[in-house]
Enzyme design. Sequence first.
Site, PDB file in Angstrom:
ATOM      1  N   ARG A 326      23.929  28.657  52.179  1.00 35.29           N
ATOM      2  CA  ARG A 326      24.873  28.741  51.067  1.00 35.29           C
ATOM      3  C   ARG A 326      24.288  28.128  49.797  1.00 35.29           C
ATOM      4  NH1 ARG A 326      30.430  29.884  49.927  1.00 35.29           N
ATOM      5  NH2 ARG A 326      30.807  30.690  52.012  1.00 35.29           N
ATOM      6  N   GLU A 750      37.614  24.867  48.054  1.00 33.15           N
ATOM      7  CA  GLU A 750      36.323  24.278  47.698  1.00 33.15           C
ATOM      8  C   GLU A 750      35.868  24.516  46.250  1.00 33.15           C
ATOM      9  OE1 GLU A 750      34.812  26.458  51.201  1.00 33.15           O
ATOM     10  OE2 GLU A 750      33.481  24.743  51.430  1.00 33.15           O
TER      11      GLU A 750
HETATM   12  N1  MTE Z   1      42.487  19.389  50.539  1.00 34.38           N
HETATM   13  C1  MTE Z   1      42.968  18.280  51.143  1.00 34.38           C
HETATM   14  N2  MTE Z   1      44.057  17.686  50.628  1.00 34.38           N
HETATM   15  N3  MTE Z   1      42.348  17.749  52.250  1.00 34.38           N
HETATM   16  C2  MTE Z   1      41.217  18.321  52.784  1.00 34.38           C
HETATM   17  O1  MTE Z   1      40.688  17.840  53.784  1.00 34.38           O
HETATM   18  N4  MTE Z   1      39.558  20.139  52.611  1.00 34.38           N
HETATM   19  C3  MTE Z   1      38.895  21.088  51.718  1.00 34.38           C
HETATM   20  C4  MTE Z   1      39.922  21.947  50.988  1.00 34.38           C
HETATM   21  N5  MTE Z   1      40.957  21.122  50.417  1.00 34.38           N
HETATM   22  C5  MTE Z   1      40.691  19.499  52.153  1.00 34.38           C
HETATM   23  C6  MTE Z   1      41.394  20.014  51.029  1.00 34.38           C
HETATM   24  C7  MTE Z   1      37.953  21.975  52.396  1.00 34.38           C
HETATM   25  S1  MTE Z   1      36.410  21.394  52.745  1.00 34.38           S
HETATM   26  C8  MTE Z   1      38.268  23.262  52.719  1.00 34.38           C
HETATM   27  S2  MTE Z   1      37.130  24.304  53.409  1.00 34.38           S
HETATM   28  C9  MTE Z   1      39.617  23.812  52.484  1.00 34.38           C
HETATM   29  O2  MTE Z   1      40.502  22.853  51.931  1.00 34.38           O
HETATM   30  C10 MTE Z   1      40.177  24.329  53.797  1.00 34.38           C
HETATM   31  O3  MTE Z   1      41.470  24.779  53.686  1.00 34.38           O
HETATM   32  P1  MTE Z   1      41.861  26.240  53.146  1.00 34.38           P
HETATM   33  O4  MTE Z   1      40.911  27.220  53.732  1.00 34.38           O
HETATM   34  O5  MTE Z   1      43.248  26.427  53.622  1.00 34.38           O
HETATM   35  O6  MTE Z   1      41.747  26.172  51.661  1.00 34.38           O
HETATM   36 MO1  MOS Z   2      35.266  23.054  54.213  1.00 37.03          MO
HETATM   37  S1  MOS Z   2      33.440  22.146  53.924  1.00 37.03           S
HETATM   38  O1  MOS Z   2      34.491  24.581  54.544  1.00 37.03           O
HETATM   39  O2  MOS Z   2      35.632  22.416  55.743  1.00 37.03           O
END
Ligand code: MTE
Ligand code: MOS
Length: 800
Positions: A326, A750
């Site tokens: 990536r 992300e």
């Molecule tokens: N937001 C919160 N509050 N806590 C988290 O651990 N993880 C992030 C993001 N936002 C996270 C977060 C990461 S690394 C990812 S990949 C995505 O949330 C995963 O959730 P989604 O696919 O539902 O967006």
């Molecule tokens: Mo998020 S780093 O893809 O869990």
Amino acid sequence: MNAPALPETLMSLAPVQGRELPHESARLHVTGEAAYTDDLPELRGTLYAALVLSPVAHGELIGEGIDRAALMAEHGVVAVYTARDIPGENNCGPIVHDDPFLADGVVQYLGQPVAIVVAREMVYAREAARNAKVAVRERPAILTIDEAMAAQSFILPPKGITRGEPAAMLERAPHRLSGRTHCGQQEQFYLEGQIAYAVPREDGQLTLYVSTQHPDGNQREAAAALNLGTHDVEVICRRMGGAFGGKEGQSSIFSQSAALAAWHLKRPVKLRVNRDDDMTITGKRHDFRIDYDVGFDDTGRILALDVTLASRCGYSTDFSGPVNDRAVLHIDNCYHLPHLRVVSHRCKTHMQSATAFRGFGGPQGMFGIETVIEEIAQALGKDPLEVRRVNLYRDPAVSGDALSLTTPYGQRIEDWIGDRVIDQLEAESGYPERRARVAAFNAQSRTRKRGLALVPLKFGISFTATMLNQAGALVHVYQDGTVSVNHGGTEMGQGLNTKMAQVAADALGIPVELVRVTASDTQKVPNASATAASSGADMNGAAIMDACAQLRARLAGVAARMLDLPPDAIEFRAGEVHLTPAYRQKDSETRLSWASVVKQAWLDRVGLSCTGFYRTPEIAYDFNTLQGKAFYYYCYGAAVSEVEIDTRTGEWWLRAVDIVHDVGRSINPAIDRGQIEGAFVQGMGWLTMEECIWSLKGDAAGLGRGRLLTHGPSTYKIPVAGDVPEHFKVSLFEGENIKPTPYRSKAVGEPPLMLALSTFFALRDAVAAVGGHRVRVDLDAPATPERILLACERVRSALE
Ligand code: MTE
Ligand code: MOS
């Protein structure tokens, strides 16, 4: 079963889409009622586990590495387990099975679990584990990227992309420069630490309550370790107190250990590590060393670029393959790179296995290209925004270059809006006037300097491992009309369950209050991918829509019979049955309620439960060659940061941040804004304050190195509320996804982390101001006050 054909009708009937509903657990979070894994009532007979950790970064265990008798003699200890007690596979590696959850024969990082101690109370288990002497013959360790590159120590072979003729074009370019930069590691620092509670069930089965992004992974790995069928292990997670990638693969270290102990003892076992152990045991964001050689013209256009990435992957493979892929796939960010060579080295070092962290390598790749852009601007004496603009992807019809909208990996960008996002932000933030004001301030201020930067982003959405782009759902309707929604995703604070309730409500045409989204459970939705790659809402939402479409069709049949009309006369809206326009007579609204139709369906013996499935279409990508359609679509955004530094101390202040970010047609703008703000601040932490410091000095034989010195909040500094800029303006870009995701929304988890690159480059700009922007700046991330001060000193000495 592909993308369910729902979005168009869904939009016209969508009373919940776009509503700023609070997070489904907001009230519970605030009152403390929200149940995390550690809050579950403990069963009678519960025992507690702690892990014995390797005291050295590299070595050979003598025997099993521990003295069982001595450990068993510790107060309250009931059992001790090592790798020898694992009946099946000793592995928690998610892709390559090279990751033992208990060290066997060798230890490869300081903090690697060597044994599990189980005791009557958690304090006894921890005390015994801390007192344990690990018998190990230490070997020299490889710790830094430089050491690994010198030793050619790699976890995977190098990979890369070459497009055009980079070497020849570099020779021919009117300007050329080269350099090296670094960006640092980052600890996920979820507020809820890693935890697992393993409960034995009848007939050799197990239930694991785990704080995890990937229940299916914990389930499969525990089954393999214990020689059980996957159906013998159930994994449940109601919510996590944050994960950020740190519980995508590495929650298995803990769930495996708890499962092993519970299986042997036939007693419930809880394993909760404290923060110091958590940080010592688990992997972080990969840090990168980035070497670049760039050729460009007088306008700043990049003609050719040669980049070598080297990242620190730790001792096992974990997700290092896709993370580094990536990074390669995001080396372009928003820019057309006609002649490019990028090579990525995946260094093996004796430390925890570096793992997923929000952005998953993308931020590191983008850090590289944005550094190159800033270097070019500096060399030509231009505003970096001008250099960014001349390099942007462009419609081939305008540019005359057939490839000007095609990425180095051969994917044609179908949804390019990066230029419009930048335009909007430039206008909204008043960038040109602020640039002038910053220059005026710097002209009259000797010790304090200000900096400004506008940085765009483009982030690809999809798992790069194609098979992971699938999701499932299970939707039940009960006789009173209430609905239970299960999906393969997990809730980690990002608001996934809130969005999923909205999607289900609109897909069924009922008020959102009738929908409850339940805990993630491998017995409800099997084989689910990790909630990661920001794809949770897209994929699980589509699977839920698939299930709901089937239920709606069944219920329309029931309502049609009740009204003596054909099924196509029926639509559900806000919990009522309405007639479709073709059947609507003047003011003849029906009075049938959703609940009465559901009740009738039960009486008619119509099934009120459905599974849904989704797989992301179109993706066709070869991860060996890094070529093809890697991503379903892209997210865009841009941020302007304005900073001020004290050039005598390196202290700095974030004066203002303006953001325009693209979330497509938002499912829930309040949640999306929260994700954007949170991700920005987390990215700022990565680039400016969070620093993993290791003991690198050893004895004469090179032993005694490799301890993570920053293993708690007292030494590892993360951003706090006071670091949020006073002026922090977030605008959502008006637009919609060109792909039929739920409501045509876009992923948000992300991408906004990379908006924080603007803060780093604003700091760099402020340092450059010390030398009147005439001297090259040498600033690595994290740009801590120390590094800012040293960078200022270097600029000053270059001026002398
Ligand atoms: N937001 C919160 N509050 N806590 C988290 O651990 N993880 C992030 C993001 N936002 C996270 C977060 C990461 S690394 C990812 S990949 C995505 O949330 C995963 O959730 P989604 O696919 O539902 O967006
Ligand atoms: Mo998020 S780093 O893809 O869990």
